[in-house]
Design a protein around this motif. Structure first.
Motif, PDB file in Angstrom:
ATOM      1  N   GLY A   1       0.782  -1.234   0.000  1.00 55.04           N
ATOM      2  CA  GLY A   1       0.000   0.000   0.000  1.00 55.04           C
ATOM      3  C   GLY A   1       0.810   1.278   0.000  1.00 55.04           C
ATOM      4  O   GLY A   1       0.247   2.366  -0.179  1.00 55.04           O
ATOM      5  N   HIS A   2       2.123   1.186   0.162  1.00 53.55           N
ATOM      6  CA  HIS A   2       2.931   2.402   0.265  1.00 53.55           C
ATOM      7  C   HIS A   2       3.169   3.034  -1.106  1.00 53.55           C
ATOM      8  O   HIS A   2       3.325   2.341  -2.113  1.00 53.55           O
ATOM      9  CB  HIS A   2       4.287   2.080   0.896  1.00 53.55           C
ATOM     10  N   ALA A   3       3.220   4.377  -1.117  1.00 50.29           N
ATOM     11  CA  ALA A   3       3.548   5.118  -2.335  1.00 50.29           C
ATOM     12  C   ALA A   3       4.249   6.409  -1.947  1.00 50.29           C
ATOM     13  O   ALA A   3       3.964   6.989  -0.890  1.00 50.29           O
ATOM     14  CB  ALA A   3       2.296   5.432  -3.139  1.00 50.29           C
ATOM     15  N   PRO A   4       5.185   6.889  -2.758  1.00 54.61           N
ATOM     16  CA  PRO A   4       5.832   8.180  -2.466  1.00 54.61           C
ATOM     17  C   PRO A   4       4.853   9.329  -2.651  1.00 54.61           C
ATOM     18  O   PRO A   4       3.839   9.195  -3.350  1.00 54.61           O
ATOM     19  CB  PRO A   4       6.967   8.240  -3.490  1.00 54.61           C
ATOM     20  N   HIS A   5       5.155  10.455  -2.027  1.00 52.74           N
ATOM     21  CA  HIS A   5       4.316  11.638  -2.177  1.00 52.74           C
ATOM     22  C   HIS A   5       4.440  12.205  -3.595  1.00 52.74           C
ATOM     23  O   HIS A   5       5.554  12.370  -4.108  1.00 52.74           O
ATOM     24  CB  HIS A   5       4.715  12.719  -1.175  1.00 52.74           C
ATOM     25  N   ALA A   6       3.319  12.527  -4.189  1.00 56.76           N
ATOM     26  CA  ALA A   6       3.295  13.162  -5.505  1.00 56.76           C
ATOM     27  C   ALA A   6       3.512  14.666  -5.349  1.00 56.76           C
ATOM     28  O   ALA A   6       3.557  15.207  -4.241  1.00 56.76           O
ATOM     29  CB  ALA A   6       1.970  12.876  -6.198  1.00 56.76           C
ATOM     30  N   TRP A   7       3.641  15.363  -6.485  1.00 57.02           N
ATOM     31  CA  TRP A   7       3.825  16.815  -6.455  1.00 57.02           C
ATOM     32  C   TRP A   7       2.648  17.498  -5.756  1.00 57.02           C
ATOM     33  O   TRP A   7       1.478  17.172  -6.022  1.00 57.02           O
ATOM     34  CB  TRP A   7       3.942  17.363  -7.874  1.00 57.02           C
TER      35      TRP A   7
END
Length: 240
Positions: free
Chosen positions: A105-111
């Motif tokens: 479920g993890h994802a990096p922060h988008a702009w």
């Protein structure tokens, strides 16, 4: 420094204090119990973010006061004045993982722009002028090395005056709208601090070769006399 949209202040927090904070964070059960609702609304499984208030020994107002005694304080006061308040409910512990170690479920922060905080992009019309962005400063403190072997931040070294709609925040649109020299990918050591205004565009900088994880703190500061209407349900603490 105070005239720049982004400032990097080296050694804002000493090594011993940084290590103590990181130890307290690492022992919190949220990192091991990542299921939905595992820590009420204090943990976001998608961004691997834990509210600072969830760690009792870390006081956001005390941390903010320590930051303001140094060079970061001049930056904050130049933008917000001398009467500063910390939004306790919008201070976060952020953990970004090496690409090979992403938990489910993890994802990096988008702009995004921090000044859009609290705005309902799905339910509200975009404001016609710049007043949609909140007057605020984010203090982003690295607790581990980041930006080289571990994920860091990529920022655009401009304070964009308008709140941008979602369609303008995708990677292709951001790259097309800015010159390559506008992008910054600072390499930080534990205790270093990035300070930037609410209009500064930024996202997680992560590369496939990175092998280490990163932990950081975010402290959000406002003018005590101008608490934004859309954040009035939050808890604020004066910072001296």
């Amino acid at each position: 420094m105070v005239d720049a949209p982004v400032a990097l202040v080296r050694g804002t927090i000493d090594a011993a204090t940084t290590a103590t904070w990181l130890e307290a964070i690492d022992t919190h059960p949220a990192w091991q119990c990542r299921g939905a609702g595992s820590d009420d609304d204090r943990f976001n499984v998608h961004s691997s973010s834990l509210r600072l208030a969830a760690v009792p020994c870390l006081d956001a107002a005390v941390i903010a006061a320590a930051l303001l005694r140094g060079e970061a304080g001049a930056f904050c006061r130049s933008r917000l004045g001398n009467a500063l308040a910390c939004d306790i409910d919008q201070c976060w512990i952020r953990r970004q993982y090496a690409p090979s170690r992403y938990p489910p479920g993890h994802a990096p922060h988008a702009w995004h722009q921090d000044g859009a905080l609290g705005f309902d992009f799905l339910g509200e019309a975009m404001p016609p002028r710049a007043n949609g962005l909140l007057a605020m400063v984010t203090c982003w403190i690295a607790l581990t090395p980041c930006g080289a072997a571990a994920p860091g931040l990529e920022l655009i070294a401009l304070e964009t005056p308008d709140m941008l709609p979602p369609k303008a925040l995708n990677e292709e649109a951001i790259r097309a709208a800015h010159h390559e020299s506008d992008f910054q990918r600072p390499v930080l050591a534990p205790g270093d601090c990035l300070v930037f205004g609410g209009g500064v565009l930024h996202h997680t900088y992560v590369a496939p070769a990175m092998q280490h994880d990163r932990t950081s703190l975010e402290i959000r500061l406002f003018d005590t006399k101008r608490i934004p209407a859309r954040l009035r349900g939050d808890r604020f603490a004066a910072v001296h």
